[in-house]
Design a protein around this motif. Structure first.
Motif, PDB file in Angstrom:
ATOM      1  N   GLU A  20      10.467   5.277 -57.743  1.00  0.00           N
ATOM      2  CA  GLU A  20      10.227   4.390 -58.871  1.00  0.00           C
ATOM      3  C   GLU A  20      10.889   4.910 -60.154  1.00  0.00           C
ATOM      4  O   GLU A  20      10.784   4.290 -61.195  1.00  0.00           O
ATOM      5  N   ARG A  21      11.531   6.030 -60.060  1.00  0.00           N
ATOM      6  CA  ARG A  21      12.182   6.589 -61.242  1.00  0.00           C
ATOM      7  C   ARG A  21      13.349   5.703 -61.671  1.00  0.00           C
ATOM      8  O   ARG A  21      14.182   5.332 -60.861  1.00  0.00           O
ATOM      9  N   THR A  22      13.408   5.338 -62.927  1.00  0.00           N
ATOM     10  CA  THR A  22      14.498   4.498 -63.397  1.00  0.00           C
ATOM     11  C   THR A  22      15.781   5.309 -63.488  1.00  0.00           C
ATOM     12  O   THR A  22      15.762   6.537 -63.553  1.00  0.00           O
ATOM     13  N   GLU A  23      16.897   4.619 -63.491  1.00  0.00           N
ATOM     14  CA  GLU A  23      18.176   5.306 -63.597  1.00  0.00           C
ATOM     15  C   GLU A  23      18.269   6.076 -64.912  1.00  0.00           C
ATOM     16  O   GLU A  23      18.811   7.177 -64.962  1.00  0.00           O
ATOM     17  N   THR A  24      17.716   5.506 -65.985  1.00  0.00           N
ATOM     18  CA  THR A  24      17.757   6.194 -67.276  1.00  0.00           C
ATOM     19  C   THR A  24      16.948   7.482 -67.234  1.00  0.00           C
ATOM     20  O   THR A  24      17.396   8.529 -67.715  1.00  0.00           O
ATOM     21  N   ALA A  25      15.753   7.439 -66.646  1.00  0.00           N
ATOM     22  CA  ALA A  25      14.924   8.643 -66.545  1.00  0.00           C
ATOM     23  C   ALA A  25      15.609   9.691 -65.694  1.00  0.00           C
ATOM     24  O   ALA A  25      15.552  10.890 -65.987  1.00  0.00           O
ATOM     25  N   ARG A  26      16.268   9.244 -64.640  1.00  0.00           N
ATOM     26  CA  ARG A  26      16.987  10.174 -63.771  1.00  0.00           C
ATOM     27  C   ARG A  26      18.129  10.838 -64.534  1.00  0.00           C
ATOM     28  O   ARG A  26      18.351  12.049 -64.420  1.00  0.00           O
TER      29      ARG A  26
END
Length: 210
Positions: A20-26
């Motif tokens: 569920e991690r967003t691309e931005t958070a990653r």
């Protein structure tokens, strides 16, 4: 470095599909790994991380309230990945010797391949908030207990000759962890080669009769 960090934090999962991690958070997590590795945790600012991720400092706070929160997630993910591979090796088919060899090979190669993440999660423990430190300390305890249980099985079956099982378990994990301190892409051995050599060394240390 980002690809290696992603593989260390989220093994066996596509780089663009981290739950569920967003691309931005990653992107922020990987930027934090790069920044912590270059500058050290205390010398890194949230602006450094945001800039490395290609965004503004204000955008960072939408996903993480502080750089400590980033360190905490990196540390949890790195330790969980390590625990998963240790449990997989310890629970694999075969006797204690075969399983210990696999455990050491996988543990060592992980710390070589993901040496940047390995240095951060093992050497920035003191920077974690107390509550997060307790979470990571429990993951570390589980890793040591899995190694301890496997050595105990080997001693009971006569495959290993060890007098102090707990010290031996700590020595096994310490060998692998230390790889992240000195290993670089310029090292003469691949992570897999190093893992195989460490596997032989550990079996000898444990007095393997195989």
């Amino acid at each position: 470095m980002s690809d290696q960090a992603a593989a260390a934090l989220w093994p066996d999962r596509p780089a663009d599909a981290q739950g569920e991690r967003t691309e931005t958070a990653r992107r922020l997590l990987l930027a934090a790994v790069d920044s912590f590795a270059r500058r050290g945790y205390h010398a890194t600012t949230t602006r450094d991380i945001a800039t490395a991720a290609g965004m503004s400092p204000a955008a960072l706070y939408i996903h993480y309230p502080s750089k400590a929160a980033l360190l905490s997630e990196i540390s949890r993910a790195g330790h969980q990945a390590t625990l998963d591979l240790v449990l997989a090796a310890a629970g694999a088919p075969g006797g204690p010797v075969e399983r210990m060899r696999r455990l050491v090979e996988d543990f060592t190669s992980w710390h070589a391949r993901g040496h940047t993440v390995g240095r951060i999660v093992n050497h920035e423990l003191h920077a974690l908030p107390e509550e997060e430190f307790e979470v990571v300390a429990e993951l570390r305890r589980q890793i040591e207990e899995a190694v301890l249980a496997l050595i105990r099985q080997g001693v009971a079956s006569g495959a290993f000759d060890v007098q102090d099982i707990r010290t031996a378990a700590r020595a096994v994990t310490s060998l692998g962890i230390d790889v992240s301190r000195w290993y670089t892409e310029r090292s003469s051995e691949t992570p897999e080669e190093l893992g195989r050599r460490y596997g032989v060394l550990v079996l000898r240390m444990l007095g393997s009769t195989a």
